[in-house]
Design a protein around this motif. Structure first.
Motif, mmCIF file in Angstrom:
data_model
loop_
_atom_site.group_PDB
_atom_site.id
_atom_site.type_symbol
_atom_site.label_atom_id
_atom_site.label_comp_id
_atom_site.label_asym_id
_atom_site.label_seq_id
_atom_site.Cartn_x
_atom_site.Cartn_y
_atom_site.Cartn_z
ATOM 1 N N SER A 134 0.826 -1.215 0.000
ATOM 2 C CA SER A 134 0.000 0.000 0.000
ATOM 3 C C SER A 134 0.856 1.259 0.000
ATOM 4 O O SER A 134 0.629 2.188 -0.792
ATOM 5 N N CYS A 135 1.867 1.284 0.878
ATOM 6 C CA CYS A 135 2.722 2.479 1.000
ATOM 7 C C CYS A 135 3.600 2.658 -0.243
ATOM 8 O O CYS A 135 3.739 3.778 -0.756
ATOM 9 N N PHE A 136 4.174 1.581 -0.738
ATOM 10 C CA PHE A 136 5.058 1.689 -1.897
ATOM 11 C C PHE A 136 4.291 2.033 -3.168
ATOM 12 O O PHE A 136 4.835 2.681 -4.066
ATOM 13 N N MET A 137 3.043 1.579 -3.259
ATOM 14 C CA MET A 137 2.248 1.899 -4.449
ATOM 15 C C MET A 137 1.949 3.387 -4.542
ATOM 16 O O MET A 137 1.765 3.922 -5.640
ATOM 17 N N VAL A 138 1.913 4.068 -3.397
ATOM 18 C CA VAL A 138 1.764 5.530 -3.416
ATOM 19 C C VAL A 138 2.944 6.142 -4.162
ATOM 20 O O VAL A 138 2.784 7.025 -5.016
ATOM 21 N N ALA A 212 4.378 18.756 5.210
ATOM 22 C CA ALA A 212 4.648 18.626 3.774
ATOM 23 C C ALA A 212 4.019 17.368 3.181
ATOM 24 O O ALA A 212 4.095 17.153 1.971
ATOM 25 N N VAL A 213 3.385 16.557 4.034
ATOM 26 C CA VAL A 213 2.796 15.293 3.580
ATOM 27 C C VAL A 213 1.276 15.357 3.745
ATOM 28 O O VAL A 213 0.782 15.697 4.829
ATOM 29 N N PRO A 214 0.508 15.062 2.686
ATOM 30 C CA PRO A 214 -0.962 15.033 2.804
ATOM 31 C C PRO A 214 -1.405 14.095 3.931
ATOM 32 O O PRO A 214 -0.729 13.104 4.214
ATOM 33 N N LEU A 215 -2.524 14.421 4.548
ATOM 34 C CA LEU A 215 -2.997 13.685 5.718
ATOM 35 C C LEU A 215 -3.142 12.191 5.435
ATOM 36 O O LEU A 215 -2.766 11.355 6.266
ATOM 37 N N LEU A 216 -3.685 11.841 4.264
ATOM 38 C CA LEU A 216 -3.880 10.428 3.928
ATOM 39 C C LEU A 216 -2.547 9.692 3.891
ATOM 40 O O LEU A 216 -2.397 8.620 4.488
ATOM 41 N N PHE A 217 -1.563 10.282 3.202
ATOM 42 C CA PHE A 217 -0.251 9.637 3.085
ATOM 43 C C PHE A 217 0.480 9.627 4.427
ATOM 44 O O PHE A 217 1.199 8.677 4.736
ATOM 45 N N TYR A 218 0.283 10.687 5.203
ATOM 46 C CA TYR A 218 0.905 10.741 6.531
ATOM 47 C C TYR A 218 0.343 9.636 7.425
ATOM 48 O O TYR A 218 1.081 8.983 8.161
ATOM 49 N N THR A 219 -0.963 9.420 7.332
ATOM 50 C CA THR A 219 -1.615 8.370 8.121
ATOM 51 C C THR A 219 -1.123 6.991 7.695
ATOM 52 O O THR A 219 -0.801 6.145 8.529
#
Length: 259
Positions: A134-138, A212-219
């Motif tokens: 999930s994280c790497f696909m971002v 600097a990181v959107p909330l979704l990606f930060y979460t």
């Protein structure tokens, strides 16, 4: 203000460019499937049972991924040293391909676990793989945070010795064997540096760069790190107990019998 404008321009540029990441993911996943078929021919005689042969195949493929991805990660930073200064927007085709390559491996291994190893013990790995994919696909899809993904893959340096330890165990190597002991020491040292200290640094980075990181990606990143930290604490304890504490107790009890 200039940095924000530059960031938006880079983001727009990255999104509009053709993204080959998903193709790399697919090719990587299929390639590891082919590799898994080849390593079967290298299965030692002591691992010819159904359970042991699958374990040998699975760990051998993981070992190959660890060697390739750890070397690849260093090449990425060698090519673009400034990527370490900006883990969000700076990337190269080499680093982007590495993130996609690893997604392909984890996707392959996730399928293997779901098909052949649906046990309570495998739930940790399944959860780990889902988080990593999930994280790497971002990074693969947005071409942002590629540098952060490459940093995370430095963990694979330790995985080389971790997987080699498992292969030695499958072959029935004694824990008192000099090669096993040497690998255990290197495994412990690289675990501390490449997992514990690295995860601390990654946690510090994501906290400092929260704005600097959107909330979704930060979460997603925070949850991913929390899962990784928890798993690595448990794994570190297991390694200490198996390769050092229990071995020392066995050696002590053996010496007492001799006395």
């Amino acid at each position: 203000m200039e940095d924000q404008v530059r960031g938006k321009e880079i983001w727009k540029h990255n999104i509009t460019e053709p993204n080959y990441g998903c193709h790399v993911v697919a090719v990587s996943c299929f390639s590891f499937f082919l590799v898994s078929k080849l390593v079967v021919f290298l299965t030692p005689l002591v691992a010819q049972t159904e359970k042991s042969s699958w374990k040998w195949k699975n760990i051998s493929v993981s070992f190959i991924h660890s060697v390739l991805s750890s070397i690849w990660a260093f090449l990425c930073f060698y090519e673009r040293p400034d990527m370490a200064e900006d883990l969000i927007t700076i990337f190269t085709p080499l680093s982007h391909s590495l993130a996609a390559f690893s997604v392909g491996y984890f996707l392959y291994d996730l399928i293997e676990l779901l098909v052949h190893q649906r046990t309570r013990q495998s739930l940790e790995l399944i959860g780990h793989h889902v988080v990593i994919i999930s994280c790497f696909m971002v990074a693969v899809l947005t071409r942002h945070y590629v540098g952060y993904a490459v940093v995370a893959l430095i963990v694979e340096i330790n995985s080389i010795f971790l997987h080699f330890r498992q292969l030695l165990q499958i072959c029935g190597t004694s824990k008192f064997n000099p090669w096993y002991r040497l690998n255990s020491l290197i495994n412990l040292a690289t675990f501390i540096v490449c997992r514990i200290l690295l995860l601390c640094w990654m946690t510090r980075w994501i906290v400092i760069n929260k704005d600097a990181v959107p909330l979704l990606f930060y979460t997603m990143g925070s949850v991913g790190l929390a899962v990784m930290v928890g798993m690595n604490i448990i794994l570190f304890y297991r390694l200490l107990r198996s390769d050092f504490i229990s071995v020392k107790d066995t050696a002590d009890s053996s010496s007492k019998k001799v006395d």
